[in-house]
Each structure stands twice: as C-alpha cells, then as structure tokens.
Design an enzyme around this catalytic site. Structure first.
Site, PDB file in Angstrom:
ATOM      1  N   ARG A  59       9.916  47.033  60.034  1.00  0.00           N
ATOM      2  CA  ARG A  59      10.473  45.726  59.673  1.00  0.00           C
ATOM      3  C   ARG A  59      10.824  45.626  58.191  1.00  0.00           C
ATOM      4  O   ARG A  59      11.949  45.260  57.825  1.00  0.00           O
ATOM      5  CB  ARG A  59       9.464  44.600  60.005  1.00  0.00           C
ATOM      6  CG  ARG A  59       9.441  44.178  61.446  1.00  0.00           C
ATOM      7  CD  ARG A  59       8.039  43.766  61.824  1.00  0.00           C
ATOM      8  NE  ARG A  59       7.220  44.965  61.821  1.00  0.00           N
ATOM      9  CZ  ARG A  59       7.055  45.749  62.887  1.00  0.00           C
ATOM     10  NH1 ARG A  59       7.575  45.395  64.026  1.00  0.00           N
ATOM     11  NH2 ARG A  59       6.358  46.873  62.831  1.00  0.00           N
ATOM     12  N   HIS A 137       1.160  41.872  50.221  1.00  0.00           N
ATOM     13  CA  HIS A 137       2.465  42.061  50.869  1.00  0.00           C
ATOM     14  C   HIS A 137       3.213  40.734  50.675  1.00  0.00           C
ATOM     15  O   HIS A 137       3.348  39.931  51.586  1.00  0.00           O
ATOM     16  CB  HIS A 137       2.248  42.370  52.352  1.00  0.00           C
ATOM     17  CG  HIS A 137       3.446  42.879  53.080  1.00  0.00           C
ATOM     18  ND1 HIS A 137       4.726  42.877  52.551  1.00  0.00           N
ATOM     19  CD2 HIS A 137       3.569  43.412  54.340  1.00  0.00           C
ATOM     20  CE1 HIS A 137       5.563  43.393  53.439  1.00  0.00           C
ATOM     21  NE2 HIS A 137       4.886  43.715  54.532  1.00  0.00           N
TER      22      HIS A 137
HETATM   23  N1   CP Z   1       5.144  43.464  58.892  1.00  0.00           N
HETATM   24  C1   CP Z   1       5.339  44.691  58.360  1.00  0.00           C
HETATM   25  O1   CP Z   1       5.067  44.931  57.169  1.00  0.00           O
HETATM   26  O2   CP Z   1       5.835  45.604  59.247  1.00  0.00           O
HETATM   27  P1   CP Z   1       6.265  47.110  58.864  1.00  0.00           P
HETATM   28  O3   CP Z   1       4.992  47.862  58.525  1.00  0.00           O
HETATM   29  O4   CP Z   1       6.959  47.651  60.080  1.00  0.00           O
HETATM   30  O5   CP Z   1       7.165  47.030  57.676  1.00  0.00           O
END
Ligand code: CP
Length: 311
Positions: A59, A137
């Site tokens: 994502r 994040h």
């Molecule tokens: N939500 C998220 O960070 O997904 P990914 O690890 O796929 O980037």
C-alpha cells in the site's frame, strides 16, 4: 496558515495541530482531483522524488508513487533487496549517491526505528518517513484520521479503539499522537503481552477486554499480529496460539451483533483474515478498509505538495 511548520515528516511529533488540519483539508482537494477523468495536476513538475524501501510494502509504496505521479513529479524507486546495500553500502552513502543524481525529496521505509531521524542529521534533503520499524508511520495515521473524519465528521470527543499488537505497531503510536492532537479519546486493547507498559504515559486508556472496548468506541482500528517481528509463525511467544488470540481479540460479526449500535471498522493492512478480523467483518459495509487505501493517495499528495512548499 497555508504552509507546514516543518520541512520533514519523520513522525506525527513533527506536526502541530494546525499542520494536521492543513494536510487533511489539502487532501480533500486532492481527493476531488483523483476522482476526475484526468487525475493529474502539474503542481510538482520541477520536483524529483526517490522512494527508498528497505522493508516490504504494498500500500505505502504504490500509494506514494501514485501520489507523486498525480502531482507530475519525476519519480525513482529503490528497493534495498535489489540494490548495492546487498554489497555492504551504508544508508548514508546510498542516499548521498541518490541525491547526487539531483533528487529533491526522499520517502523512506526502514526496519530500524529512528532511521529517518538519523538520515535527516546526515544528509541534505527533505525526508518523509514511510514507516520506521516499530516507531512511527505518520502518513498512515494521517490517512486514518482523514478516513475517520470522512465517516464521522469532526473527531473532537470521538472514541477510537486501537486493538491488537500494539507492542510492534508504528501505526498505533502515530495514530495515538495524531488522534489526540485532533481531540479524540484513544483506548488501546489487546493481550497484556502485546501492550507495552509505557503506552499509558501517552495518555491513552488501556483495556484487555475487547467486548467492553467495542461497547465504548465509535471506531475500532484492528491491527495485524506482526508475526514477522515475533519470530515467525512457528513461534508465538506473546500468546498461547493464534486460535486463542482469535477467540479473545478477533473481531467477528457475532461480537458486533451484540452491540446496540454500529461502529466503524478500520485496518491499516495487510489483514490476517480469520485472526484479528473475520472475513465477513472486513468485507462488511461498516468496514472502511479500502476507503483508507483510496484516501492514502490523496493524503500523500497533500503531504508531498505541502512539504515541497517549504523547500
Ligand atoms: N499499511 C501499510 O503500511 O501497508 P504496507 O506495509 O503494505 O505498505
């Protein structure tokens, strides 16, 4: 205010409340853009961005890349697994070599907490943290806040539960910091072993009772059990078995049907279907999991566009 108070986004800690409101407002303008037949604006034609991924992602990586391309920036992508990092090149040398190719801004995911902060002190560029280990994040928290606002309106006074593997979650920390700045009440819920003791010092409630937490909240943000940070599927030292975890902390339609009102269900992905959330709940009308992904592009466009304004 129409500009950010920071040059970097290493974490939600970099942002003041008005920065968050500005990002969310700008994101809603970009959401309108990406739903037009021509989903692009020429805003950042003069900007070159490097997306550096030292850890797996679906994502975040694709969402940043799309956001940058929708803004007409030039984009280069770097994956550590296929790079000279495998030959022993350091993080700072790697980034300085990329910057020598006239890159203006770096988006980085790294498995080590604090890696973007370290990099910020060593190289001369703007940095956006796309997830650093178990630390932060920030763009996930911003897209989560945007998605909650879209569903619930102003988050002031709203009750948000973050459920599951809090110990290993950068999403949990960034969400807590972001939601508190927006005036929401936050409760974390999970087994004692997956909730670090220091979390209460952030001013959140702590619960080990999922049913009581669901009865309390407006939104349940279900987190993935991060087996890769716990020694893999063969080793689950934080709880007896995935089956027992699912029985106590898994979100199911039976649990939701016992509530006297509908709540909004979120998940940052990737989902462990049948562990922290059942498939029917993940795919239900109350789940906004794919809205989160859609909003991620608009929110990341807003972050990059606004950071480019404080170069
Ligand atoms: N939500 C998220 O960070 O997904 P990914 O690890 O796929 O980037």
């Amino acid at each position: 205010m129409n500009h950010l108070s920071t040059r970097h986004l290493t974490g939600i800690r970099d942002l003041q409340e008005q920065d968050i409101h500005l990002i969310l407002k700008t994101a809603s303008e970009f959401k309108e853009v990406i739903n037009r037949p021509i989903r692009k604006v020429p805003s950042l034609r003069d900007l070159t961005i490097a997306n550096l991924f030292f850890e797996n992602s679906t994502r975040t990586r694709l969402s940043f890349e799309l956001a940058e391309k929708r803004l007409s920036a030039d984009v280069v992508n770097f994956s550590a697994a296929t790079s000279s990092v495998k030959k022993g090149e350091t993080l700072v040398d790697t980034v300085n070599n990329i910057l020598a190719m006239k890159v203006d801004l770096v988006v980085m995911r790294h498995p080590h907490p604090g890696a973007p902060h370290y990099l910020k002190s060593q190289v001369n560029t703007q940095i956006v943290n796309a997830g650093d280990g178990t630390h932060e994040h920030p763009t996930q928290a911003l897209l989560d806040a945007y998605s909650m606002q879209e569903r619930l309106g102003d988050l002031q006074g709203k009750r948000i539960a973050i459920v599951g593997d809090i110990r290993h979650s950068r999403v949990a920390i960034s969400n807590i910091l972001c939601l508190q700045k927006l005036g929401a009440s936050v409760r974390v819920c999970g087994p004692k072993t997956l909730i670090p003791k220091h979390i209460a010092s952030l001013g959140v409630e702590v619960s080990h009772d999922l049913d009581a937490t669901l009865a309390w909240c407006d939104v349940a943000n279900m987190l993935r059990i991060q087996l890769e940070r716990q020694g893999g599927e063969e080793m689950v030292p934080y709880f007896p078995s995935l089956r027992e975890y699912q029985a106590r902390f898994g979100l199911t339609s039976e649990r939701l049907n016992r509530l006297d009102r509908a709540i909004t269900i979120m998940h940052p992905g990737p989902i462990n279907r049948g562990v922290e959330i059942s498939s029917d709940v993940a795919d239900s009308e109350h789940a906004i999991i794919l809205d989160q992904v859609e909003n991620g592009v608009a929110v990341r466009m807003a972050v990059i566009y606004l950071l480019a304004g404080v170069r």
